[in-house]
Design a protein around this motif. Structure first.
Motif, PDB file in Angstrom:
ATOM      1  N   GLN A  51     -45.462  54.251 -19.705  1.00  0.00           N
ATOM      2  CA  GLN A  51     -46.079  53.519 -18.336  1.00  0.00           C
ATOM      3  C   GLN A  51     -47.804  54.047 -18.175  1.00  0.00           C
ATOM      4  OE1 GLN A  51     -43.958  55.215 -15.254  1.00  0.00           O
ATOM      5  NE2 GLN A  51     -42.010  53.933 -15.846  1.00  0.00           N
ATOM      6  N   TYR A  52     -48.288  53.124 -17.567  1.00  0.00           N
ATOM      7  CA  TYR A  52     -49.704  53.532 -17.060  1.00  0.00           C
ATOM      8  C   TYR A  52     -49.879  53.830 -15.770  1.00  0.00           C
ATOM      9  CZ  TYR A  52     -50.936  51.466 -21.607  1.00  0.00           C
ATOM     10  OH  TYR A  52     -51.085  51.179 -22.963  1.00  0.00           O
ATOM     11  N   ILE A  53     -50.225  54.859 -15.354  1.00  0.00           N
ATOM     12  CA  ILE A  53     -50.418  55.524 -13.887  1.00  0.00           C
ATOM     13  C   ILE A  53     -51.775  55.429 -13.526  1.00  0.00           C
ATOM     14  CG2 ILE A  53     -49.875  57.507 -12.433  1.00  0.00           C
ATOM     15  CD1 ILE A  53     -47.756  58.208 -14.543  1.00  0.00           C
ATOM     16  N   TYR A  54     -52.040  54.677 -12.282  1.00  0.00           N
ATOM     17  CA  TYR A  54     -53.397  54.615 -11.788  1.00  0.00           C
ATOM     18  C   TYR A  54     -53.581  55.632 -10.507  1.00  0.00           C
ATOM     19  CZ  TYR A  54     -53.121  50.358 -14.630  1.00  0.00           C
ATOM     20  OH  TYR A  54     -53.104  49.396 -15.745  1.00  0.00           O
ATOM     21  N   PRO A  55     -54.762  55.729 -10.311  1.00  0.00           N
ATOM     22  CA  PRO A  55     -55.122  56.630  -9.417  1.00  0.00           C
ATOM     23  C   PRO A  55     -54.962  56.127  -7.918  1.00  0.00           C
ATOM     24  CG  PRO A  55     -57.085  56.286 -10.191  1.00  0.00           C
ATOM     25  CD  PRO A  55     -56.060  55.274 -10.931  1.00  0.00           C
ATOM     26  N   ASN A  56     -53.936  55.198  -7.618  1.00  0.00           N
ATOM     27  CA  ASN A  56     -53.789  54.382  -6.231  1.00  0.00           C
ATOM     28  C   ASN A  56     -53.758  55.500  -5.240  1.00  0.00           C
ATOM     29  OD1 ASN A  56     -54.190  52.092  -7.559  1.00  0.00           O
ATOM     30  ND2 ASN A  56     -51.994  51.792  -7.972  1.00  0.00           N
ATOM     31  N   GLN A  57     -54.281  55.469  -4.332  1.00  0.00           N
ATOM     32  CA  GLN A  57     -54.001  56.405  -3.092  1.00  0.00           C
ATOM     33  C   GLN A  57     -54.092  55.696  -1.689  1.00  0.00           C
ATOM     34  OE1 GLN A  57     -56.353  60.046  -3.354  1.00  0.00           O
ATOM     35  NE2 GLN A  57     -55.976  60.142  -5.396  1.00  0.00           N
ATOM     36  N   PHE A  58     -53.111  55.867  -1.000  1.00  0.00           N
ATOM     37  CA  PHE A  58     -53.182  55.414   0.534  1.00  0.00           C
ATOM     38  C   PHE A  58     -53.146  56.646   1.276  1.00  0.00           C
ATOM     39  CE2 PHE A  58     -50.216  52.200  -1.443  1.00  0.00           C
ATOM     40  CZ  PHE A  58     -51.214  51.510  -1.684  1.00  0.00           C
ATOM     41  N   ILE A  59     -54.408  57.057   1.518  1.00  0.00           N
ATOM     42  CA  ILE A  59     -54.801  58.292   2.381  1.00  0.00           C
ATOM     43  C   ILE A  59     -54.807  58.126   3.812  1.00  0.00           C
ATOM     44  CG2 ILE A  59     -56.136  60.448   2.529  1.00  0.00           C
ATOM     45  CD1 ILE A  59     -56.695  60.306  -0.398  1.00  0.00           C
ATOM     46  N   MET A  60     -54.015  58.830   4.793  1.00  0.00           N
ATOM     47  CA  MET A  60     -54.483  58.700   6.349  1.00  0.00           C
ATOM     48  C   MET A  60     -54.430  59.941   6.652  1.00  0.00           C
ATOM     49  SD  MET A  60     -51.788  55.431   6.964  1.00  0.00           S
ATOM     50  CE  MET A  60     -52.558  54.910   8.770  1.00  0.00           C
ATOM     51  N   LEU A  61     -55.453  60.236   7.519  1.00  0.00           N
ATOM     52  CA  LEU A  61     -55.462  61.516   8.439  1.00  0.00           C
ATOM     53  C   LEU A  61     -54.858  61.398   9.664  1.00  0.00           C
ATOM     54  CD1 LEU A  61     -59.402  62.105   7.455  1.00  0.00           C
ATOM     55  CD2 LEU A  61     -57.546  62.845   6.192  1.00  0.00           C
ATOM     56  N   VAL A  62     -54.147  62.026   9.844  1.00  0.00           N
ATOM     57  CA  VAL A  62     -52.842  62.035  11.202  1.00  0.00           C
ATOM     58  C   VAL A  62     -53.360  63.232  11.973  1.00  0.00           C
ATOM     59  CG1 VAL A  62     -50.615  61.706  12.081  1.00  0.00           C
ATOM     60  CG2 VAL A  62     -51.297  60.823   9.788  1.00  0.00           C
ATOM     61  N   ALA A  63     -53.666  62.828  13.081  1.00  0.00           N
ATOM     62  CA  ALA A  63     -53.898  63.910  13.992  1.00  0.00           C
ATOM     63  C   ALA A  63     -54.151  63.212  15.637  1.00  0.00           C
ATOM     64  CB  ALA A  63     -55.109  64.846  13.881  1.00  0.00           C
ATOM     65  N   GLU A  64     -54.005  63.873  16.627  1.00  0.00           N
ATOM     66  CA  GLU A  64     -54.150  63.428  17.866  1.00  0.00           C
ATOM     67  C   GLU A  64     -55.640  62.667  18.080  1.00  0.00           C
ATOM     68  OE1 GLU A  64     -52.933  65.637  21.226  1.00  0.00           O
ATOM     69  OE2 GLU A  64     -51.570  66.722  20.027  1.00  0.00           O
ATOM     70  N   SER A  65     -55.968  61.920  18.691  1.00  0.00           N
ATOM     71  CA  SER A  65     -57.172  61.116  19.032  1.00  0.00           C
ATOM     72  C   SER A  65     -58.126  62.181  19.667  1.00  0.00           C
ATOM     73  CB  SER A  65     -57.007  59.893  19.757  1.00  0.00           C
ATOM     74  OG  SER A  65     -56.427  58.908  19.095  1.00  0.00           O
ATOM     75  N   GLY A  66     -59.506  62.119  19.324  1.00  0.00           N
ATOM     76  CA  GLY A  66     -60.456  62.977  19.900  1.00  0.00           C
ATOM     77  C   GLY A  66     -60.277  64.517  19.790  1.00  0.00           C
ATOM     78  N   VAL A  67     -59.416  64.860  18.981  1.00  0.00           N
ATOM     79  CA  VAL A  67     -59.087  66.358  18.788  1.00  0.00           C
ATOM     80  C   VAL A  67     -59.456  66.976  17.273  1.00  0.00           C
ATOM     81  CG1 VAL A  67     -57.407  68.243  18.682  1.00  0.00           C
ATOM     82  CG2 VAL A  67     -57.186  66.289  20.303  1.00  0.00           C
ATOM     83  N   ALA A  68     -58.918  66.306  16.358  1.00  0.00           N
ATOM     84  CA  ALA A  68     -59.394  66.819  15.017  1.00  0.00           C
ATOM     85  C   ALA A  68     -60.388  66.262  14.238  1.00  0.00           C
ATOM     86  CB  ALA A  68     -58.109  66.651  14.192  1.00  0.00           C
ATOM     87  N   ARG A  69     -61.089  65.445  14.853  1.00  0.00           N
ATOM     88  CA  ARG A  69     -62.231  64.807  14.184  1.00  0.00           C
ATOM     89  C   ARG A  69     -62.076  64.003  12.956  1.00  0.00           C
ATOM     90  NH1 ARG A  69     -67.527  67.164  15.836  1.00  0.00           N
ATOM     91  NH2 ARG A  69     -67.270  68.327  17.604  1.00  0.00           N
ATOM     92  N   LYS A  70     -61.087  63.193  12.729  1.00  0.00           N
ATOM     93  CA  LYS A  70     -60.765  62.236  11.765  1.00  0.00           C
ATOM     94  C   LYS A  70     -62.033  61.430  11.362  1.00  0.00           C
ATOM     95  CE  LYS A  70     -57.303  60.461  13.853  1.00  0.00           C
ATOM     96  NZ  LYS A  70     -57.163  61.070  15.091  1.00  0.00           N
ATOM     97  N   SER A  71     -62.605  60.868  12.269  1.00  0.00           N
ATOM     98  CA  SER A  71     -63.894  59.934  12.056  1.00  0.00           C
ATOM     99  C   SER A  71     -64.828  60.606  11.552  1.00  0.00           C
ATOM    100  CB  SER A  71     -64.146  59.137  13.149  1.00  0.00           C
ATOM    101  OG  SER A  71     -63.229  58.311  13.908  1.00  0.00           O
ATOM    102  N   THR A  72     -65.340  61.967  12.107  1.00  0.00           N
ATOM    103  CA  THR A  72     -66.042  62.842  11.597  1.00  0.00           C
ATOM    104  C   THR A  72     -65.941  63.198  10.009  1.00  0.00           C
ATOM    105  OG1 THR A  72     -66.298  63.657  13.706  1.00  0.00           O
ATOM    106  CG2 THR A  72     -67.399  65.147  11.895  1.00  0.00           C
ATOM    107  N   SER A  73     -64.508  63.244   9.664  1.00  0.00           N
ATOM    108  CA  SER A  73     -64.215  63.677   8.382  1.00  0.00           C
ATOM    109  C   SER A  73     -64.652  62.787   7.299  1.00  0.00           C
ATOM    110  CB  SER A  73     -62.607  64.078   8.211  1.00  0.00           C
ATOM    111  OG  SER A  73     -62.406  64.908   9.112  1.00  0.00           O
ATOM    112  N   VAL A  74     -64.333  61.470   7.674  1.00  0.00           N
ATOM    113  CA  VAL A  74     -64.560  60.305   6.639  1.00  0.00           C
ATOM    114  C   VAL A  74     -66.226  60.025   6.524  1.00  0.00           C
ATOM    115  CG1 VAL A  74     -62.087  59.488   6.877  1.00  0.00           C
ATOM    116  CG2 VAL A  74     -63.920  58.447   8.200  1.00  0.00           C
TER     117      VAL A  74
END
Length: 178
Positions: A51-74
């Motif tokens: 088999q060939y394994i690819y580095p496919n990633q579906f990454i989601m940062l999950v936290a309450e809106s306006g609290v954990a700075r998800k947008s700031t992280s990306v």
């Protein structure tokens, strides 16, 4: 051939670079990992048995809106990806049908050759501040989630090439290869 490195570890360098943005370290870590995957695109894989394994990633940062700075992280990794260029970004909001179209367009414009085989590079990077904006509400999530699950393994076992791709055919839109 010896390759020189600017940093011992890109991830550690990124964490230091983005450490003053006020986002949680674990979110910055996953932003760095997603940035590496985006930069590698579909030009990297590991052979594991047959088999060939690819580095496919579906990454989601999950936290309450306006609290954990998800947008700031990306933001820092998004800025770096824009600087290196060549990374194909999807729209920030899409349906399953639109994602298929965007993947197909990316593959039509980006191919690379390795050991005499031409590989279709249908990679896309999606960086969005809110998952509900990107994949929509419940009905949109169902279609995109099923599609991403189907695409994750990259089609048939073996190298991903022009002869081995994911395809879909509808009466109205004809054949689409990704």
């Amino acid at each position: 051939m010896k390759i020189s490195r600017n940093y011992e570890s890109f991830i550690e360098a990124f964490l230091k670079y983005s450490g003053n943005v006020g986002a949680p370290r674990k979110f910055l870590l996953w932003s760095a990992i997603s940035g590496i995957s985006a930069a590698l695109e579909r030009k990297t894989w590991v052979r594991y048995g047959s088999q060939y394994i690819y580095p496919n990633q579906f990454i989601m940062l999950v936290a309450e809106s306006g609290v954990a700075r998800k947008s700031t992280s990306v933001r820092p990794i998004n800025e770096l990806l824009k600087q290196i260029g060549g990374v194909t970004e999807s729209t920030t909001q899409f349906s399953a049908a639109s994602l298929i179209s965007q993947l197909s367009e990316a593959g039509n414009s980006k191919n690379f050759e390795y050991l005499g085989v031409t590989y279709k590079n249908s990679s896309l990077t999606c960086i969005s501040d809110e998952a509900s904006v990107t994949i929509g509400e419940k009905s949109g999530l169902d279609g995109v989630q099923m599609l991403l699950t189907n695409l994750y393994d990259c089609g048939k076992i073996g190298p991903w090439s022009l002869q081995s791709s994911w395809d879909k055919k509808t009466i109205g839109n004809g054949q689409t290869d990704v």
